[in-house]
Design a protein around this motif. Structure first.
Motif, PDB file in Angstrom:
ATOM      1  N   ALA A  79       1.077  -1.647   0.175  1.00 31.62           N
ATOM      2  CA  ALA A  79      -0.006   0.111  -0.037  1.00 31.62           C
ATOM      3  C   ALA A  79       0.755   1.171   0.332  1.00 31.62           C
ATOM      4  CB  ALA A  79      -0.965  -0.421   1.184  1.00 31.62           C
ATOM      5  N   GLY A  80       1.608   1.121   0.819  1.00 29.57           N
ATOM      6  CA  GLY A  80       2.973   2.254   1.110  1.00 29.57           C
ATOM      7  C   GLY A  80       3.824   2.431  -0.371  1.00 29.57           C
ATOM      8  N   ALA A  81       3.210   1.035  -1.127  1.00 29.22           N
ATOM      9  CA  ALA A  81       4.185   1.511  -2.444  1.00 29.22           C
ATOM     10  C   ALA A  81       4.208   2.779  -3.547  1.00 29.22           C
ATOM     11  CB  ALA A  81       4.698  -0.004  -2.969  1.00 29.22           C
ATOM     12  N   ALA A  82       2.632   2.404  -3.306  1.00 34.22           N
ATOM     13  CA  ALA A  82       1.505   3.510  -4.280  1.00 34.22           C
ATOM     14  C   ALA A  82       2.142   4.838  -4.566  1.00 34.22           C
ATOM     15  CB  ALA A  82       0.617   3.370  -4.194  1.00 34.22           C
ATOM     16  N   ASP A  83       1.923   5.243  -5.979  1.00 31.40           N
ATOM     17  CA  ASP A  83       2.836   6.487  -6.007  1.00 31.40           C
ATOM     18  C   ASP A  83       1.600   7.896  -6.322  1.00 31.40           C
ATOM     19  OD1 ASP A  83       3.435   9.425  -6.474  1.00 31.40           O
ATOM     20  OD2 ASP A  83       4.583   8.396  -8.506  1.00 31.40           O
ATOM     21  N   THR A  87      -0.573   7.721 -12.663  1.00 31.72           N
ATOM     22  CA  THR A  87      -1.362   8.156 -13.490  1.00 31.72           C
ATOM     23  C   THR A  87      -2.665   6.739 -13.468  1.00 31.72           C
ATOM     24  OG1 THR A  87      -0.507   6.878 -15.425  1.00 31.72           O
ATOM     25  CG2 THR A  87       0.178   9.200 -15.280  1.00 31.72           C
ATOM     26  N   PRO A  88      -3.754   6.747 -13.828  1.00 33.65           N
ATOM     27  CA  PRO A  88      -4.665   5.312 -13.756  1.00 33.65           C
ATOM     28  C   PRO A  88      -3.933   4.057 -14.992  1.00 33.65           C
ATOM     29  CG  PRO A  88      -5.910   8.091 -13.987  1.00 33.65           C
ATOM     30  CD  PRO A  88      -4.140   7.768 -14.566  1.00 33.65           C
ATOM     31  N   ALA A  89      -3.031   5.165 -15.516  1.00 32.97           N
ATOM     32  CA  ALA A  89      -2.376   3.679 -16.693  1.00 32.97           C
ATOM     33  C   ALA A  89      -1.791   3.229 -15.494  1.00 32.97           C
ATOM     34  CB  ALA A  89      -2.230   4.616 -18.256  1.00 32.97           C
ATOM     35  N   GLU A  90      -0.641   3.595 -15.192  1.00 34.67           N
ATOM     36  CA  GLU A  90       0.011   3.054 -14.349  1.00 34.67           C
ATOM     37  C   GLU A  90      -0.475   2.707 -13.263  1.00 34.67           C
ATOM     38  OE1 GLU A  90       4.131   6.213 -14.911  1.00 34.67           O
ATOM     39  OE2 GLU A  90       2.268   6.814 -13.101  1.00 34.67           O
TER      40      GLU A  90
END
Length: 589
Positions: A79-83, A87-90
């Motif tokens: 969860a913490g790795a999410a930037d 962008t939605p695609a990423e």
């Protein structure tokens, strides 16, 4: 702070007591009473008057230490790795990768669980010697192969005696034969000891090879131990000198093979038998519901019969060696022709309780003995039993209400799909015995006081010995003429009953009297005793010998066997896997 009235009164009492003791010149008593001195009182009063000082604060370090990183679950790390700026695609790409990773982890987990389940199931494939001795050193496997190559140079067939052998016309000749046997057997001593198997010994058989003492033991966890009891032990080199293996109390050489699987009490080896036409084939039955044949020449173990969920209690083979009778915990026996596919086997429900032992008459193989928990010892004519055609076609697709056959053993849904053995439940057999065609199938029956743990024919096919939980050994003598009639035996009553403690309990193997397979000697049998001895009785119920060694044996010798051709040879095993060879002390042959 002014003193209270209680404190003033207490100090006055202390001073008064001190003065009295000093007048009596008992200064030591003052110290023993633990009364404080005047100086101590003054110090205590000063300390009480001093105000309580606050605790000094420790000087902090100029630079605080960096806190240790806290452990974090994989979910939180992901969860913490999410930037937050992705962008939605990423995000879709990241979620797809995480989903693939989760699926892979789940597949690996399921694969590991499946492997664990397979490890708990019986092994049905062929097993070579390396697989049977998995985990052992290569040099141990090579040593066993070398020993087997030497043993298998000669193949021995099972020998039987004439039915009238050792039948004397008068008691005097009988006493002479018995005295000669006593003289030989009472000289037996413990000549070798070793922990052949890791767990409790359940079964044993003595190989007929005369140049070596080869005994095979089956244990509680499916292990088959082969013991070369008189072999010279390997020398084990120590730091300063060579130390023989006998220094650890082990005699001879032994090897352990995991014949049945899994390595739990579900694989206890209930019976070890030699092929009656080739002693280099060893049959083992186990609680894993399989029967295997180990070829000592090739070192390959092959499954020859299995059931889905029926515990196999014992097996026996006639002298011809092409057939096998199998008893089980459901109260049935199966007939298996080893030259045919196992699906051709026939199963007969002969009791409503477990049949713990089946024995084939070595001279008249058509006669079978069954010993059951129902307390009954029964003598069957297998010829009649095998002609029993059962019921109409397709009627065995569902079990009768009182049949002990579980649904998992009933044949398939159609009459054309018959992969399993032909089965006849207890109710069908009972009806057959009452019919005209079934007359003479059950030749005799004797009900014991409690469960019958075993019953065996002697090499002459004439004498029977049974063991029972009613603490009695019983002996029968059946004359050959009695077999000629096709009806029930006119008399089937034991002529001798011997009191013998058979209360082995939970932690000992059930005691079973075993005839010596040697047809050249006066018939006798061995059985363990709860007082740690090995008892030997004649076919007439006379005590031949009571072998013991209080210094070297401290456990019940529950499992016994004898050499097929050498009289002065016997072996026994106990609940720890330790086995004993009994022989003449000066006999090195």
């Amino acid at each position: 702070m002014p003193k209270t009235a209680y404190e003033l009164e207490r100090e006055a009492n202390i001073a008064k007591n001190r003065a009295i003791l000093e007048e009596l010149d008992l200064k030591g008593a003052v110290a023993q009473l633990g009364l404080p001195s005047k100086g101590a009182q003054a110090k205590r009063a000063a300390a009480a008057a001093k105000p309580v000082q606050p605790a000094k604060k420790r000087k902090r370090e100029e630079k605080d230490e960096a806190p240790a990183p806290r452990r974090q679950s994989t979910r939180l790390r992901r969860a913490g790795a999410a930037d937050p700026n992705e962008t939605p695609a990423e995000r879709k790409i990241r979620e797809k990768l995480e989903e693939e990773r989760r699926m892979k982890e789940e597949e690996e987990r399921l694969e590991a669980e499946e492997k664990a389940r397979e490890a708990r199931k019986p092994r049905h494939q062929d097993l070579d010697l390396e697989t049977l001795m998995e985990g052992e050193q290569p040099e141990d496997v090579a040593a066993l192969k070398s020993t087997l190559a030497e043993v298998c140079k000669t193949s021995h067939a099972k020998r039987t005696a004439e039915q009238d052998a050792f039948v004397f016309d008068d008691d005097e000749k009988e006493e002479v034969g018995l005295a000669a046997l006593r003289k030989r057997m009472q000289k037996l001593k413990v000549v070798a000891r070793a922990k052949v198997t890791q767990d409790r010994v359940y079964s044993a058989v003595y190989h007929p090879e005369v140049s070596k003492d080869i005994i095979l033991f089956g244990d509680k966890h499916g292990q088959l131990g082969l013991w070369d009891a008189r072999a010279a032990p390997d020398e084990v080199a120590g730091e300063d000198e060579e130390v023989s293996a006998t220094a650890n109390g082990e005699d001879g050489k032994y090897w352990r093979m995991q014949a049945h699987w899994p390595v739990t009490s579900k694989s206890s080896i209930s019976t070890v038998k030699l092929d009656p036409i080739d002693s280099n084939n060893v049959f083992t039955s186990a609680y894993d519901c399989t029967i295997r044949k180990l070829d000592l020449t090739t070192g390959v173990s092959r499954e020859i019969h299995s059931t889905e969920d029926v515990l196999i209690s014992s097996i026996d083979l006639p002298p011809a060696g092409h057939e096998m009778w199998i008893s089980d915990a459901l109260g049935g026996i199966s007939h298996l022709d080893l030259r045919e596919h196992p699906s051709k086997a026939r199963w007969y429900g002969l009791s409503d309780q477990k049949i713990g032992c089946v024995s084939i008459n070595p001279v008249n193989p058509q006669y079978l003995l069954t010993a059951s928990n129902s307390r009954a010892l029964r003598l069957w004519d297998a010829r009649k039993l095998q002609t029993f055609s059962g019921v109409a076609e397709g009627a065995l697709l569902t079990p009768p209400p009182s049949s002990p056959v579980p649904a998992s053993r009933i044949r398939g849904a159609t009459t054309d799909d018959r992969a399993g053995p032909e089965e006849h439940g207890a109710e069908e057999v009972e009806q057959f015995l009452k019919s005209k065609r079934g007359k003479g199938c059950l030749r005799a029956e004797w009900v014991h006081g409690k469960s019958v743990s075993s019953a065996y024919w002697d090499p002459r096919g004439r004498s029977i010995v049974s063991t029972s939980y009613d603490d009695t050994l019983r002996l029968w003598d059946i004359r050959p003429a009695a077999f000629d009639k096709g009806t029930t035996l006119p008399s089937f009553r034991p002529f001798s009953q011997i009191r013998h403690n058979c209360q082995t309990g939970k932690w000992l193997t059930i005691l079973k009297a075993q005839w010596t397979p040697n047809p050249d000697v006066y018939p006798h049998f061995t059985i363990g005793n709860m007082d740690h001895s090995l008892d030997i009785f004649s076919c007439k119920g006379d005590v031949v010998a009571k072998l013991s060694d209080r210094q070297r044996i401290s456990a019940v010798q529950a499992v016994t066997c004898s050499h097929p051709s050498i009289v002065e040879r016997a072996a026994s095993g106990n609940a720890s896997g330790r086995c004993v060879l009994w022989a003449l002390p000066d006999d090195s042959s």
